[in-house]
Design an enzyme around this catalytic site. Structure first.
Site, mmCIF file in Angstrom:
data_model
loop_
_atom_site.group_PDB
_atom_site.id
_atom_site.type_symbol
_atom_site.label_atom_id
_atom_site.label_comp_id
_atom_site.label_asym_id
_atom_site.label_seq_id
_atom_site.Cartn_x
_atom_site.Cartn_y
_atom_site.Cartn_z
ATOM 1 N N GLN B 119 37.552 40.125 48.561
ATOM 2 C CA GLN B 119 37.956 40.081 47.009
ATOM 3 C C GLN B 119 39.307 40.110 46.921
ATOM 4 O O GLN B 119 39.932 41.145 47.315
ATOM 5 C CB GLN B 119 37.123 41.141 46.391
ATOM 6 C CG GLN B 119 37.217 41.351 44.858
ATOM 7 C CD GLN B 119 36.721 42.707 44.527
ATOM 8 O OE1 GLN B 119 35.538 43.138 44.924
ATOM 9 N NE2 GLN B 119 37.267 43.417 43.539
ATOM 10 N N GLY B 120 39.767 39.238 46.398
ATOM 11 C CA GLY B 120 41.456 39.258 46.080
ATOM 12 C C GLY B 120 41.859 39.670 44.583
ATOM 13 O O GLY B 120 42.251 38.717 43.641
ATOM 14 N N SER B 122 43.116 43.054 43.295
ATOM 15 C CA SER B 122 44.367 44.026 43.348
ATOM 16 C C SER B 122 45.718 43.561 43.641
ATOM 17 O O SER B 122 45.517 42.683 44.949
ATOM 18 C CB SER B 122 44.132 45.137 44.144
ATOM 19 O OG SER B 122 43.184 46.061 43.032
ATOM 20 N N SER B 154 39.167 44.097 51.134
ATOM 21 C CA SER B 154 38.584 44.735 52.407
ATOM 22 C C SER B 154 38.114 43.549 53.270
ATOM 23 O O SER B 154 37.764 42.531 52.894
ATOM 24 C CB SER B 154 37.263 45.387 51.718
ATOM 25 O OG SER B 154 37.462 46.351 50.846
ATOM 26 N N GLU B 238 30.721 46.931 41.018
ATOM 27 C CA GLU B 238 31.511 47.689 42.176
ATOM 28 C C GLU B 238 31.368 48.926 41.946
ATOM 29 O O GLU B 238 31.561 49.782 42.797
ATOM 30 C CB GLU B 238 32.966 47.326 42.039
ATOM 31 C CG GLU B 238 33.452 47.266 43.594
ATOM 32 C CD GLU B 238 34.879 46.838 43.474
ATOM 33 O OE1 GLU B 238 35.618 46.775 44.450
ATOM 34 O OE2 GLU B 238 35.575 46.628 42.340
#
Lengths: 321, 366
Positions: B119-120, B122, B154, B238
């Site tokens: 997941q991109g 932040s 992650s 999430e």
């Protein structure tokens, strides 16, 4: 696995909430309004909810009503009569009262319990005793009976305690499983009482934070205040979850497991509820520390219900067995 | 109301128990080893019929009620097996906002574990203030070209695909100029920079630098400018312990700590008893939340309550670990150190409190 409330349970909860909102004390001054209290007593008597257990209701239903009543600071007896109704029902199921065991006083107490006019004794004190004559207690597996003497105002401004009019005498015996189950129910209703009072205190604090202005803005707009209230709101949610399970367990799990579920619920909710009430006092600032603010009335109710049928961390099963 | 398993649930639990017993010890449960083997673990679970339980059959799921995930998580913890890979929130994001074509192309691989995801969202300069992100995607023919720096991605080093938020329009208010993309991680212009965390693990979190990476315009999730909606869906899910599948871990840690305390013959510290109460609370809370999903409830701000509760539980367990084993036990020290991240990742506790205050309690904005 489906732990949602049923439609009937939601309707019962909503009805209890409406009654509490309509006739509960809206201020400390209201606590002294005898006309209101008389209307409240009449309304609650009309619902028949004090005998929910003998009418076959589950622990979940009883807990829902207790929670809403505490949220509205209902100041006529409820938890005491509900527990007395449970004891009386179990006593009669066990074939009691034992023949010849009742002298004049205990006969009076048992008769009052039979007609829904009793409360319970905890550690020699008649709890939640306003206007009630009958008194039942449980000592180990022995059911005791007597009558309520003089009542006094105590720490909790919404409920009176009483002295037993004389020594309580044994009127029968429950089996151990049933006695444990009574303890589970007692833990659950006092937990529900704490949760309801905490929810009331949180609403009081959050509403105040929306209207009280300092530095030109509502204090709830400041994170220092908002975060305290947000933490309190999350604690409510956790307490709802443990209570829901414990209330279900009263009738559905083995008695020892029901007691464990109730201990977890009470230990969690006790800390949560006290924190929530303290938050409400803090958010109210100086006013929160005055007698006229309802915040301490909620706190006093929480402290009282915590001490009735206490739960200690030492009793929590750590899952090793 | 019933907290017990239905007959079908009990049968599922029994099958799962048997499978876990057969496969005991085959997969590492913590540290870098867990992350290295997580892909195999995911596929093993899926092939045995124990992953993607609540997803539609057309994407490879089983369309079971969400409570089956509770059973899975509980049994994994009881068996001492690794936790369930947590990607439900990415699948939910794609399932809510992706086109039918994108869903059919990507959800099956995501669910069966044959394709790995990261997941991109932040960035070094866009943490809590996610909408300030500066990664940009510029249209070049029928492709977008991506430049920017992502962090807390992650297991990005083993990922095949990354769900990237990038700015496609700088001339509109900042929330409205962001779009979501499914970016192939196997291409020039993608640089991996692992991060070593305070517990010593370096295989979980990383940084990714996109320098001219290309993505087909057809891989945009939703329309241009709809990336913020996607982001809000993903982060709100999430935040739920039920989606993360972590909740059962805490009870397991408490039992491990109780055994260690008993073996030492030491008094059980109150911190451990309190952690036991908290862990049990979360176990029951997850059951309630997943039951509520049977009503089709959409979890908006309530996820922030769940995340806050989960954080308190994990950090209570971390403190219990210190109380029982101090710094002597590497696994327990690891659990304690890891617990500190829980109040940061997936939105800090402070952000969750802002959301609860504004959207649940209705307190005025500052």
């Amino acid at each position: 696995m489906d732990v949602r409330l049923t439609t009937e349970q939601r309707e019962l909860r909503d009805a209890a909430a409406r009654l509490a909102d309509d006739l509960g004390p809206g201020s400390v001054l209201d606590l002294a309004d005898d006309d209101r209290a008389a209307r409240l007593e009449k309304a609650i008597a009309a619902t028949g909810w004090r005998t929910l257990r003998s009418d076959g209701a589950s622990g979940v239903e009883v807990a829902l009503v207790v929670e809403e009543f505490a949220r509205g600071l209902i100041d006529v007896p409820f938890v005491g009569p509900v527990l007395a109704d449970e004891l009386y029902t179990r006593l009669t199921e066990a074939g009691g009262p034992t023949e010849g065991s009742t002298d004049g006083v205990s006969a009076d107490g048992v008769a009052a319990a039979a007609s829904g006019g009793a409360t319970v004794a905890v550690d020699g004190v008649a709890i939640d005793a306003k206007g009630l004559r009958g008194l039942l207690g449980l000592d180990g597996t022995r059911v005791l009976a007597g009558t309520v003497g003089a009542t006094v105002e105590g720490v909790d401004l919404t409920r009176l305690t009483g002295e037993p009019a004389g020594p309580l005498t044994a009127v029968g015996t429950l089996d151990e499983e049933t006695a444990l189950r009574f303890r589970a129910l007692a833990l659950v209703v006092t937990t529900a009482d704490m949760l309801g009072a905490a929810r009331g205190a949180l609403t009081l604090g959050a509403e105040y934070a929306k209207v009280r202005q300092q530095y030109g803005h509502a204090i709830g707009s400041y994170q220092a205040i908002a975060h305290l209230l947000a933490e309190a709101r999350a604690l409510v949610e956790g307490a709802v979850s443990v209570l829901r399970h414990a209330a279900w367990a009263v009738d559905e799990l083995a008695a020892a497991e029901a007691v464990q579920a109730a201990l977890v619920a009470k230990a969690y909710t006790e800390r949560a509820a006290r924190t929530i009430c303290e938050t409400s006092i803090q958010v109210h600032g100086g006013i929160g520390n005055t007698w006229e603010c309802l915040a301490h009335v909620f706190l006093r109710r929480v402290l009282t219900s915590a001490e009735l049928f206490p739960a200690t961390l030492e009793e929590i099963d750590l899952g090793l067995s | 109301m019933d907290f017990r398993d239905s007959p079908a649930e009990a049968a599922f639990r029994a099958r799962l128990k048997a499978w876990l017993a057969e496969n005991a010890g085959k997969f590492p449960t913590s540290g870098d080893e867990y992350w290295h083997k997580q892909g195999e673990w995911h596929q093993a679970l899926y092939q045995a019929g124990f992953f993607g339980l609540s997803w539609p059959k057309r994407f490879g799921g089983q369309e079971l009620p969400p409570v089956y995930d509770v059973i899975l998580d509980e049994e994994l913890a009881i068996a001492g097996a690794p936790a369930r890979p947590s990607l439900g929130y990415l699948a939910i994001g794609l399932g809510h906002h992706g086109s039918a074509e994108l869903q059919q192309r990507f959800l099956p691989g995501m669910i069966n574990g044959s394709e790995r995801w990261c997941q991109g969202f932040s960035e070094p300069g866009a943490g809590s203030d996610l909408a300030s992100l500066t990664t940009r995607a510029e249209l070049d023919g029928d492709e977008y070209v991506i430049h920017g720096h992502k962090i807390w991605t992650s297991y990005s080093d083993i990922a095949d695909w990354c769900l990237v938020l990038a700015r496609t329009d700088s001339d509109v208010p900042r929330h409205k100029g962001i779009s979501g993309f499914i970016v192939d991680m196997h291409q020039p212009g993608v640089e991996q920079r692992p991060l070593k965390m305070i517990n010593g693990v370096s295989a979980e979190f990383g940084q990714v630098v996109f320098d001219g990476a290309r993505v087909p315009a057809a891989n945009m999730v939703g329309k241009p400018g709809e990336g913020w909606k996607l982001a809000m869906t993903v982060v709100s899910h999430e935040r739920e312990p039920s989606t993360l599948g972590f909740s059962a871990r805490y009870g397991k840690l408490v039992r491990q700590l109780a055994k260690k305390a008993a073996a030492d013959g030491a008094a059980v510290p109150d911190d451990l008893r309190w952690a036991a109460v908290q862990a049990e609370m979360l176990r029951l809370h997850v059951r309630r939340r997943l039951s509520e999903q049977l009503d089709g409830l959409v979890h908006g701000p309530d996820g922030s309550l769940d995340k806050l509760l989960m954080t308190w539980v994990e950090q209570s367990v971390g403190h219990a670990a210190l109380a029982v084993t101090g710094t002597r036990d590497p696994e327990m020290l690891h659990a304690y150190l890891y617990s500190r991240a829980q109040s940061v990742m997936g939105g800090t506790s402070q952000i969750q409190k802002n959301i609860i205050a504004g959207r649940i309690l209705g307190l005025p904005a500052s």
